[in-house]
Design an enzyme around this catalytic site. Structure first.
Site, mmCIF file in Angstrom:
data_model
loop_
_atom_site.group_PDB
_atom_site.id
_atom_site.type_symbol
_atom_site.label_atom_id
_atom_site.label_comp_id
_atom_site.label_asym_id
_atom_site.label_seq_id
_atom_site.Cartn_x
_atom_site.Cartn_y
_atom_site.Cartn_z
ATOM 1 N N THR A 180 90.469 12.021 -31.886
ATOM 2 C CA THR A 180 89.136 12.611 -32.315
ATOM 3 C C THR A 180 88.762 12.036 -33.624
ATOM 4 O O THR A 180 89.654 11.856 -34.361
ATOM 5 C CB THR A 180 89.105 14.035 -32.514
ATOM 6 O OG1 THR A 180 87.924 14.751 -32.977
ATOM 7 C CG2 THR A 180 90.398 14.729 -33.302
ATOM 8 N N GLU A 326 89.282 18.855 -29.592
ATOM 9 C CA GLU A 326 90.432 19.951 -29.789
ATOM 10 C C GLU A 326 90.460 21.145 -28.967
ATOM 11 O O GLU A 326 91.466 21.885 -28.655
ATOM 12 C CB GLU A 326 90.317 20.285 -31.151
ATOM 13 C CG GLU A 326 90.734 19.142 -32.323
ATOM 14 C CD GLU A 326 89.636 18.412 -32.918
ATOM 15 O OE1 GLU A 326 88.425 18.590 -31.999
ATOM 16 O OE2 GLU A 326 89.649 17.889 -33.943
ATOM 17 N N LYS A 435 76.523 12.491 -35.968
ATOM 18 C CA LYS A 435 76.816 12.401 -34.389
ATOM 19 C C LYS A 435 75.626 11.894 -33.662
ATOM 20 O O LYS A 435 74.609 12.345 -33.738
ATOM 21 C CB LYS A 435 77.170 13.953 -33.954
ATOM 22 C CG LYS A 435 77.843 13.668 -32.389
ATOM 23 C CD LYS A 435 78.515 14.963 -32.032
ATOM 24 C CE LYS A 435 79.601 14.547 -30.990
ATOM 25 N NZ LYS A 435 80.260 15.740 -30.278
ATOM 26 N N TRP A 440 80.484 9.640 -32.747
ATOM 27 C CA TRP A 440 80.661 10.027 -34.374
ATOM 28 C C TRP A 440 80.513 8.645 -35.052
ATOM 29 O O TRP A 440 81.119 7.619 -34.896
ATOM 30 C CB TRP A 440 81.923 10.428 -34.554
ATOM 31 C CG TRP A 440 82.182 11.841 -34.093
ATOM 32 C CD1 TRP A 440 83.104 12.158 -33.226
ATOM 33 C CD2 TRP A 440 81.578 13.083 -34.685
ATOM 34 N NE1 TRP A 440 82.863 13.655 -33.073
ATOM 35 C CE2 TRP A 440 81.945 14.144 -33.846
ATOM 36 C CE3 TRP A 440 80.618 13.481 -35.481
ATOM 37 C CZ2 TRP A 440 81.661 15.462 -33.884
ATOM 38 C CZ3 TRP A 440 80.294 14.542 -35.712
ATOM 39 C CH2 TRP A 440 80.639 15.579 -34.929
HETATM 40 P P1 ADP Z 1 82.836 15.964 -27.753
HETATM 41 O O1 ADP Z 1 83.398 14.888 -27.056
HETATM 42 O O2 ADP Z 1 82.866 17.348 -26.708
HETATM 43 O O3 ADP Z 1 81.582 15.953 -28.341
HETATM 44 P P2 ADP Z 1 83.802 16.189 -30.403
HETATM 45 O O4 ADP Z 1 85.233 16.460 -30.793
HETATM 46 O O5 ADP Z 1 83.486 14.680 -30.283
HETATM 47 O O6 ADP Z 1 83.590 16.672 -28.851
HETATM 48 O O7 ADP Z 1 82.633 16.765 -31.097
HETATM 49 C C1 ADP Z 1 82.717 18.202 -31.514
HETATM 50 C C2 ADP Z 1 81.858 18.537 -32.577
HETATM 51 O O8 ADP Z 1 80.444 18.432 -31.969
HETATM 52 C C3 ADP Z 1 81.608 20.165 -32.823
HETATM 53 O O9 ADP Z 1 82.603 20.442 -33.746
HETATM 54 C C4 ADP Z 1 80.270 20.331 -33.299
HETATM 55 O O10 ADP Z 1 80.150 19.655 -34.628
HETATM 56 C C5 ADP Z 1 79.386 19.219 -32.234
HETATM 57 N N1 ADP Z 1 78.799 20.106 -31.351
HETATM 58 C C6 ADP Z 1 79.364 20.095 -30.189
HETATM 59 N N2 ADP Z 1 78.605 21.129 -29.305
HETATM 60 C C7 ADP Z 1 77.674 21.633 -29.917
HETATM 61 C C8 ADP Z 1 76.519 22.357 -30.095
HETATM 62 N N3 ADP Z 1 76.232 22.863 -29.036
HETATM 63 N N4 ADP Z 1 75.976 22.657 -31.166
HETATM 64 C C9 ADP Z 1 75.963 21.977 -32.423
HETATM 65 N N5 ADP Z 1 76.984 21.174 -32.498
HETATM 66 C C10 ADP Z 1 77.825 20.785 -31.510
#
Ligand code: ADP
Length: 540
Positions: A180, A326, A435, A440
């Site tokens: 991550t 996570e 994001k 990211w």
């Molecule tokens: P993924 O691969 O599932 O996107 P990441 O670990 O890269 O997981 O990203 C997680 C982060 O994305 C969260 O901590 C948050 O900041 C953002 N995020 C995920 N879902 C949401 C949501 N529904 N609304 C706002 N932010 C979100």
């Protein structure tokens, strides 16, 4: 204390696979190949080939706990890896092909990946970092069909006989791994377990979660290199849902074609994907015959209320979800609840754009400077969570221990409030990251590089809302006195160290960066100041 009379059956992915291989043997697993033709196989065949992969890995010397990396799109062979690598007792380490080659190399190196299984179409990407990682073996899956000089995946599957014994797997063994992006420092590894993956799949299938069943046809648009495709490959196999793997074509028209062709009932991906599809639908140039009520799981970034409303007009259901690498990643979902539906249209629209309610077995709380805050829908603080599929540490990163509280909760870095009935509203993020379309971008790395330019006094990079990518980087730059400096020059400067898509869309020149009393950049202030920033044409 009286012991239960229940059996102590280890919860392992093999249970899912064996069930899929028998009960759902003939259920179709479809892949759209790079040439857009459809490849068909079924769970019986996937299970058989996953078993061959597992035996080939064991015969090649892979030991329990060893990491085997994949660099692959979503397709049937990746699904075989999802089951075959863990069946060998090894750890499936999915590499994110969208990262900078140097970062992929760092991650593969840190994880000490022994073997790599890679798509032929991604060999040019591998060539950019292959020398920096000591993969003992590179096994190439012919996805595009091009000739290559490496060991072939099919030949590798043939390399071991049925006699090779597979290890008896423990439920606490690691089976998957994902890195991550960190706010500061290098990416951190999360290890998923056999048991945690089984429980997560079960949680995902619940009616108030993804509501997956054998009646579903699911297209996971979310890449299999992103938090295990949100667990969808395992969840679908658990209940015998038909899986349709989209391959590398993820543009709106290609996806709409695929939904129509396959009668998709569920799909999952980041908001940027759904924004693109919505635009296509709204053009009304073509009338796609989509399954009425198709569920679109939206996660990874906030879901705009406008998107929920717009999709309702096409009889498509947006289901917002919150999660992190996570958290395996499903933490919460916003499946409409009857009591919310009864409150009328506005309440319904608002609710459906929220992070929703935590999935059973995942506990959430909000903590601020004063301690744990009430679920009153207003008080905000950091969202913290814990549960059987929430990581309790990072792989070989004792320095990252501050992500966990002394009383055993994971600190998400998201700022949220929770209503009395448990609806989580994500309000902000403490992580200094942007994001963009589900990927990211590190603002800290960008600003460090901008500040390395001789004409720059200081710089801060912030996330600003963007209609297509949800967020894009805006660079706020203070020039040194008396120097000439333009955006083009800075862009040129950054291109040496960053992929083009990571560059700030715009550069704004300001007199000073606001600071906190302790002298840190006050990015919150900048974010407020530029909240309504109109992106220049270059941003398109
Ligand atoms: P993924 O691969 O599932 O996107 P990441 O670990 O890269 O997981 O990203 C997680 C982060 O994305 C969260 O901590 C948050 O900041 C953002 N995020 C995920 N879902 C949401 C949501 N529904 N609304 C706002 N932010 C979100």
């Amino acid at each position: 204390m009286l012991q239960s009379t229940m059996m102590d059956q280890p919860l392992t992915l093999d249970l899912l696979l064996q069930r899929a291989a028998t009960v759902f043997r003939d259920v179709d697993v479809t892949t759209r190949l790079p040439d857009k033709s459809l490849h068909h196989t079924n769970y019986g065949e996937v299970a058989r080939r996953a078993g061959r992969l597992a035996r080939a890995l064991v015969a090649a010397g892979i030991q329990p706990g060893d990491r085997v990396a994949t660099l692959m799109w979503n397709h049937y062979a990746h699904l075989e890896c999802y089951f075959g690598i863990p069946a060998a007792g090894a750890v499936l380490h999915t590499l994110n092909l969208r990262l900078q080659p140097a970062d992929i190399a760092y991650i593969a190196h840190h994880a000490e990946d022994r073997f790599l299984i890679v798509d032929d179409v991604l060999l040019p990407l591998l060539a950019q970092f292959r020398d920096e990682v000591n993969f003992e073996r590179v096994i190439v899956f012919r996805f595009g069909g091009a000739a290559h000089e490496d060991e072939d995946y099919e030949a590798f599957l043939d390399s071991a006989g049925d006699a090779v014994a597979l290890p008896a797997i423990g439920e606490d063994w690691a089976c998957g791994m994902c890195y991550t992006s960190g706010t500061t420092g290098r990416p951190k590894g999360v290890l998923y377990g056999q048991k945690s993956s089984v429980l997560h799949a079960m949680g995902a299938c619940l009616p108030d979660a993804v509501n997956l069943s054998s009646r579903d046809i699911i297209v996971p648009v979310v890449p299999m290199f992103h938090a295990m495709a949100w667990g969808m490959p395992y969840a679908a196999a658990m209940v015998g849902a038909r899986q349709v793997m989209p391959g590398p074509h993820l543009d709106a028209v290609s996806l709409l074609d695929l939904y129509e062709q396959t009668g998709t009932t569920v799909t999952a991906g980041v908001p940027t994907i759904w924004m693109g599809i919505l635009q296509e639908l709204e053009k009304r140039e073509r009338a796609w015959r989509l399954t009425p009520g198709m569920r679109m799981i939206v996660g990874g970034s906030a879901t705009p209320v406008s998107m929920v409303k717009a999709y309702e007009r096409f009889d498509l259901q947006v289901i917002a979800a919150w999660g992190m690498t996570e958290t395996s990643p499903l933490g919460s979902l916003a499946q409409l609840r009857p009591e919310v539906a009864a409150r009328g249209e506005d309440a319904r629209h608002w609710y459906r754009a929220q992070a929703g309610v935590s999935v059973p077995l995942v506990d959430v709380r909000i903590v601020n400077d004063q301690g744990e805050v009430a679920w009153d829908g207003e008080s905000t603080g950091e969202l913290q969570c814990r549960g059987p599929w929430v990581t309790g540490s990072y792989y070989l990163r004792p320095d990252a221990a501050d992500a966990f509280t002394p009383d055993g909760w994971f600190r998400t870095g998201d700022v949220a409030s929770i209503t009395p009935e448990g609806t989580i509203h994500i309000a902000d993020r403490t992580k200094d990251l942007i994001k963009s379309g589900g990927e990211w971008i590190s603002s800290v790395e960008l600003e460090n590089e901008i500040m390395a330019h001789p004409a720059v006094a200081e710089a801060a990079v912030i996330a600003v809302a963007h209609p297509k990518w949800m967020e894009r980087p805006l660079a706020c730059v203070v020039k040194k006195p008396g120097v000439e400096l333009g955006a083009d020059e800075l862009r040129e400067h950054l291109l040496g160290s960053f992929e083009k898509w990571c560059l700030p869309n715009d550069f704004v020149f300001i007199d000073e960066i606001p600071r906190t009393s302790t002298g840190k950049f006050m990015k919150l202030k900048l974010r407020e100041q530029f909240a309504d920033w109109q992106w220049s044409e270059l941003s398109a």
